[in-house]
Scaffold this motif. Structure first.
Motif, PDB file in Angstrom:
ATOM      1  N   GLU A  19       0.811  -1.221   0.000  1.00 49.62           N
ATOM      2  CA  GLU A  19       0.000   0.000   0.000  1.00 49.62           C
ATOM      3  C   GLU A  19       0.845   1.272   0.000  1.00 49.62           C
ATOM      4  O   GLU A  19       0.361   2.334  -0.371  1.00 49.62           O
ATOM      5  CB  GLU A  19      -0.989   0.020   1.171  1.00 49.62           C
TER       6      GLU A  19
ATOM      7  N   ILE B  88       1.236   1.371  -4.006  1.00 45.95           N
ATOM      8  CA  ILE B  88      -0.083   1.538  -4.635  1.00 45.95           C
ATOM      9  C   ILE B  88      -1.135   1.355  -3.542  1.00 45.95           C
ATOM     10  O   ILE B  88      -1.305   0.242  -3.031  1.00 45.95           O
ATOM     11  CB  ILE B  88      -0.315   0.494  -5.754  1.00 45.95           C
ATOM     12  N   PRO B  89      -1.842   2.434  -3.170  1.00 45.24           N
ATOM     13  CA  PRO B  89      -2.834   2.305  -2.096  1.00 45.24           C
ATOM     14  C   PRO B  89      -3.819   1.141  -2.302  1.00 45.24           C
ATOM     15  O   PRO B  89      -4.244   0.524  -1.338  1.00 45.24           O
ATOM     16  CB  PRO B  89      -3.540   3.665  -2.116  1.00 45.24           C
ATOM     17  N   SER B  90      -4.151   0.825  -3.558  1.00 43.20           N
ATOM     18  CA  SER B  90      -5.083  -0.281  -3.786  1.00 43.20           C
ATOM     19  C   SER B  90      -4.415  -1.648  -3.680  1.00 43.20           C
ATOM     20  O   SER B  90      -5.077  -2.675  -3.862  1.00 43.20           O
ATOM     21  CB  SER B  90      -5.787  -0.134  -5.134  1.00 43.20           C
TER      22      SER B  90
ATOM     23  N   PRO C  54      -8.272   9.601 -13.390  1.00 42.53           N
ATOM     24  CA  PRO C  54      -7.254   8.579 -13.161  1.00 42.53           C
ATOM     25  C   PRO C  54      -7.881   7.225 -12.815  1.00 42.53           C
ATOM     26  O   PRO C  54      -8.908   7.169 -12.133  1.00 42.53           O
ATOM     27  CB  PRO C  54      -6.485   9.107 -11.944  1.00 42.53           C
ATOM     28  N   VAL C  55      -7.252   6.158 -13.278  1.00 45.01           N
ATOM     29  CA  VAL C  55      -7.600   4.823 -12.797  1.00 45.01           C
ATOM     30  C   VAL C  55      -6.258   4.143 -12.540  1.00 45.01           C
ATOM     31  O   VAL C  55      -5.686   3.506 -13.407  1.00 45.01           O
ATOM     32  CB  VAL C  55      -8.542   4.065 -13.768  1.00 45.01           C
ATOM     33  N   ASP C  56      -5.750   4.367 -11.328  1.00 47.44           N
ATOM     34  CA  ASP C  56      -4.369   3.968 -11.037  1.00 47.44           C
ATOM     35  C   ASP C  56      -4.199   3.425  -9.625  1.00 47.44           C
ATOM     36  O   ASP C  56      -3.067   3.266  -9.159  1.00 47.44           O
ATOM     37  CB  ASP C  56      -3.423   5.158 -11.257  1.00 47.44           C
ATOM     38  N   GLY C  57      -5.323   3.131  -8.966  1.00 45.80           N
ATOM     39  CA  GLY C  57      -5.237   2.576  -7.617  1.00 45.80           C
ATOM     40  C   GLY C  57      -4.600   3.520  -6.617  1.00 45.80           C
ATOM     41  O   GLY C  57      -4.268   3.138  -5.505  1.00 45.80           O
ATOM     42  N   GLY C  58      -4.410   4.781  -7.035  1.00 44.34           N
ATOM     43  CA  GLY C  58      -3.826   5.780  -6.132  1.00 44.34           C
ATOM     44  C   GLY C  58      -2.313   5.925  -6.284  1.00 44.34           C
ATOM     45  O   GLY C  58      -1.693   6.702  -5.559  1.00 44.34           O
TER      46      GLY C  58
ATOM     47  N   THR D 295      -1.730   9.345  -8.150  1.00 46.84           N
ATOM     48  CA  THR D 295      -2.569  10.415  -7.587  1.00 46.84           C
ATOM     49  C   THR D 295      -2.199  10.749  -6.144  1.00 46.84           C
ATOM     50  O   THR D 295      -2.569  11.803  -5.647  1.00 46.84           O
ATOM     51  CB  THR D 295      -4.064  10.050  -7.659  1.00 46.84           C
ATOM     52  N   THR D 296      -1.506   9.808  -5.474  1.00 45.32           N
ATOM     53  CA  THR D 296      -1.085  10.127  -4.105  1.00 45.32           C
ATOM     54  C   THR D 296       0.440  10.231  -4.005  1.00 45.32           C
ATOM     55  O   THR D 296       0.987  10.353  -2.913  1.00 45.32           O
ATOM     56  CB  THR D 296      -1.566   9.062  -3.091  1.00 45.32           C
TER      57      THR D 296
ATOM     58  N   ASN E  53      -0.596  14.066  -8.953  1.00 53.15           N
ATOM     59  CA  ASN E  53      -1.279  14.081  -7.656  1.00 53.15           C
ATOM     60  C   ASN E  53      -2.223  15.271  -7.512  1.00 53.15           C
ATOM     61  O   ASN E  53      -2.869  15.443  -6.490  1.00 53.15           O
ATOM     62  CB  ASN E  53      -0.267  14.008  -6.485  1.00 53.15           C
TER      63      ASN E  53
ATOM     64  N   LYS F 140      -6.788  12.097  -0.284  1.00 53.62           N
ATOM     65  CA  LYS F 140      -5.604  11.394  -0.800  1.00 53.62           C
ATOM     66  C   LYS F 140      -4.782  10.792   0.343  1.00 53.62           C
ATOM     67  O   LYS F 140      -4.266   9.683   0.244  1.00 53.62           O
ATOM     68  CB  LYS F 140      -4.717  12.368  -1.582  1.00 53.62           C
TER      69      LYS F 140
ATOM     70  N   TYR G  61     -10.439   0.107  -9.108  1.00 53.75           N
ATOM     71  CA  TYR G  61      -9.050   0.590  -9.193  1.00 53.75           C
ATOM     72  C   TYR G  61      -8.989   2.118  -9.227  1.00 53.75           C
ATOM     73  O   TYR G  61      -7.948   2.703  -9.501  1.00 53.75           O
ATOM     74  CB  TYR G  61      -8.350  -0.026 -10.411  1.00 53.75           C
TER      75      TYR G  61
ATOM     76  N   ASN H 200      -8.877   5.232  -7.038  1.00 55.73           N
ATOM     77  CA  ASN H 200      -8.567   5.431  -5.623  1.00 55.73           C
ATOM     78  C   ASN H 200      -7.675   6.660  -5.468  1.00 55.73           C
ATOM     79  O   ASN H 200      -6.858   6.963  -6.345  1.00 55.73           O
ATOM     80  CB  ASN H 200      -7.827   4.176  -5.115  1.00 55.73           C
TER      81      ASN H 200
END
Lengths: 248, 240
Positions: A196, A199-201, A231-235, A238-239, A246, B154, B223, B225
């Motif tokens: 995590e 990748i947060p997911s 975005p579709v990147d499980g975070g 983006t994080t 981000n 986030k 997915y 997130n």
């Protein structure tokens, strides 16, 4: 549902393009696929049509447009994804590689949307979707692809202004198990003790994850989405504090 | 569990969940508009800025559902319009308590219940605003709270592994907040004018955010997130 909608998908021979074609077909759409040939096309049924077209050549695109116009008279969904990759260091680049990257990542979606705009305008709720990797917002990562993908991200908003009321959106995918996924990213994730924190997911993405979002954006359920970059990147990006992605 | 379930965007999200077969604990202060929702709507009178009250509301999950929660949405909020010159400490506290602290504490009170979720795919949705991405000098508190909320969302995506956390930034929706301060004639005119500013040519109906939340809470979006999703008809990227 995409009942009887007409969709054009480029890059249809590879992971995300093929997964999206399958999904659109499942939802009742008719799909015209452009890209490298894949023997899986034979199993996609009568609502799928493979059309050979060099999407970097405007003459070819005009032929594609005439074909769609004659056969269907309308286009409801245009989805592009680049099926080539341009990796390597700045010190090793040459003019031909730069030109090829520019053509496949940027010229193709621009010329396709230009030429297909009139057919899209005949749809009751047309949707244009550009898929590209969100690694575009990361410094030092596939820099040549990133330069053109960032330009494509900007083209989403420029096109929104000029193509009203056709809606134009971008799908930004993260570490997806497909031909874009760099070996070192895959290995880094496999070795990560706390998944995590990378990748947060806690998993790599699949082509179906991206196809799901492509489906939502083609569907009437998303009719107020316009000029959006999703975005579709499980975070992952983006994080990520090092990613300009981000801000999404 | 939905905070701000009794009007506007929160009510639309609640209606969507009820229509799709979910049971909703709805937090709000006035339940006049929720009488049509049926037995699967559980009203809980709650001022989300009163943290004891908020914790009691969240603990309903323990009492009624064995401590299992699939989705948490915070949609509670009002428009707060202050400029740098007329801000006061009380207004500051009010804005941050309502728009930021309530989300942070609601998450704290609910996360264990979300980890117990029956379907093992819990989701937190924070309703933010495109105000988070714009700079409006007369709305300093609202914009600050909402951009902080996006950041918090986030932070939670990484900090609460196993729970998907997403913020949504709606643009111009035709909600009661929008009509509240105007006459019906003015409202009509503004709706028409707004349509000219938005590439999609219109303002959105609240039900359209329900469709988005439905997608985001489904396995289709498993997915997606740690991001902020704006739904604004393209207004923000084109506004001049």
């Amino acid at each position: 549902m995409l009942n009887n909608k007409i969709a054009l998908i480029t890059g249809v021979g590879t992971g995300i393009g093929l997964a999206t074609a399958k999904r659109y077909l499942k939802e009742g759409a008719k799909v015209i696929g452009v890209g490298d040939y894949n023997k899986e096309f034979d199993d996609l049924g009568a609502n799928f049509e493979y059309f050979k077209c060099d999407v970097t050549d405007e003459k070819n695109i005009v032929e594609l447009k005439e074909h769609i116009s004659k056969k269907y008279g309308v286009l409801d969904i245009l989805l592009t994804i680049c099926d080539k990759e341009y990796r390597g260091k700045m010190s090793e680049v040459d003019a031909d590689t730069i030109n090829q990257a520019s053509k496949h990542i940027l010229t193709a979606p621009i010329l396709l949307s230009k030429n297909l705009k009139d057919l899209l305008a005949k749809s009751t709720l047309a949707s244009v979707i550009f898929d590209f990797p969100i690694s575009a917002f990361m410094v030092d990562k596939n820099y040549l692809e990133s330069i053109y993908n960032l330009a494509l991200a900007d083209y989403v908003r420029q096109a929104t202004a000029q193509f009203r009321p056709i809606r134009v959106n971008g799908v930004m995918f993260g570490l997806i198990k497909n031909h874009f996924l760099a070996k070192e990213d895959e290995e880094r994730f496999a070795k990560a003790e706390k998944k995590e924190t990378m990748i947060p997911s806690q998993r790599l993405g699949t082509c179906e994850d991206v196809a799901n979002l492509n489906n939502f954006l083609a569907d009437e359920l998303s009719k107020f989405f316009n000029s959006a970059l999703i975005p579709v990147d499980g975070g992952y990006y983006t994080t990520n504090p090092r990613s300009m992605g981000n801000s999404f | 569990m939905i905070a701000g379930a009794t009007s506007g965007i929160g009510l639309s999200i609640t209606e969507m969940f009820i229509n799709e077969g979910a049971t909703v604990i709805g937090l709000g202060r006035n339940f006049e508009n929720t009488t049509h929702l049926g037995d699967h709507f559980i009203p809980f009178k709650c001022d989300v800025t009163d943290l004891d009250n908020l914790q009691q509301a969240c603990d309903k999950v323990k009492e009624l559902f064995d401590g299992k929660l699939d989705v948490m949405v915070n949609s509670a909020g009002v428009g707060i319009h202050y400029s740098p010159t007329n801000i006061t400490p009380d207004k500051f506290d009010f804005a941050f308590n309502l728009l930021l602290k309530s989300s942070i504490m609601m998450t704290k009170y609910c996360y264990e219940y979300l980890y117990n979720a029956e379907h093992k795919a819990p989701v937190i949705i924070h309703i933010s605003s495109i105000g988070a991405r714009t700079i409006v000098s007369n709305d300093i508190l609202y914009g600050m709270c909402k951009s902080s909320l996006n950041l918090y969302s986030k932070q939670c995506a990484g900090g609460l592994p196993g729970i998907r956390v997403v913020s949504l930034s709606p643009g111009p929706f035709i909600t009661p907040i929008f009509a509240k301060s105007r006459s019906p004639e003015e409202t009509k005119q503004v709706i028409q004018y707004m349509g000219t500013l938005i590439p999609s040519g219109r303002m959105a109906e609240p039900s359209e955010i329900g469709d988005l939340v439905s997608f985001l809470c489904s396995s289709e979006a498993s997915y997606i997130n740690g991001c902020d999703i704006s739904i604004d008809g393209g207004m923000l990227t084109q506004h001049s």
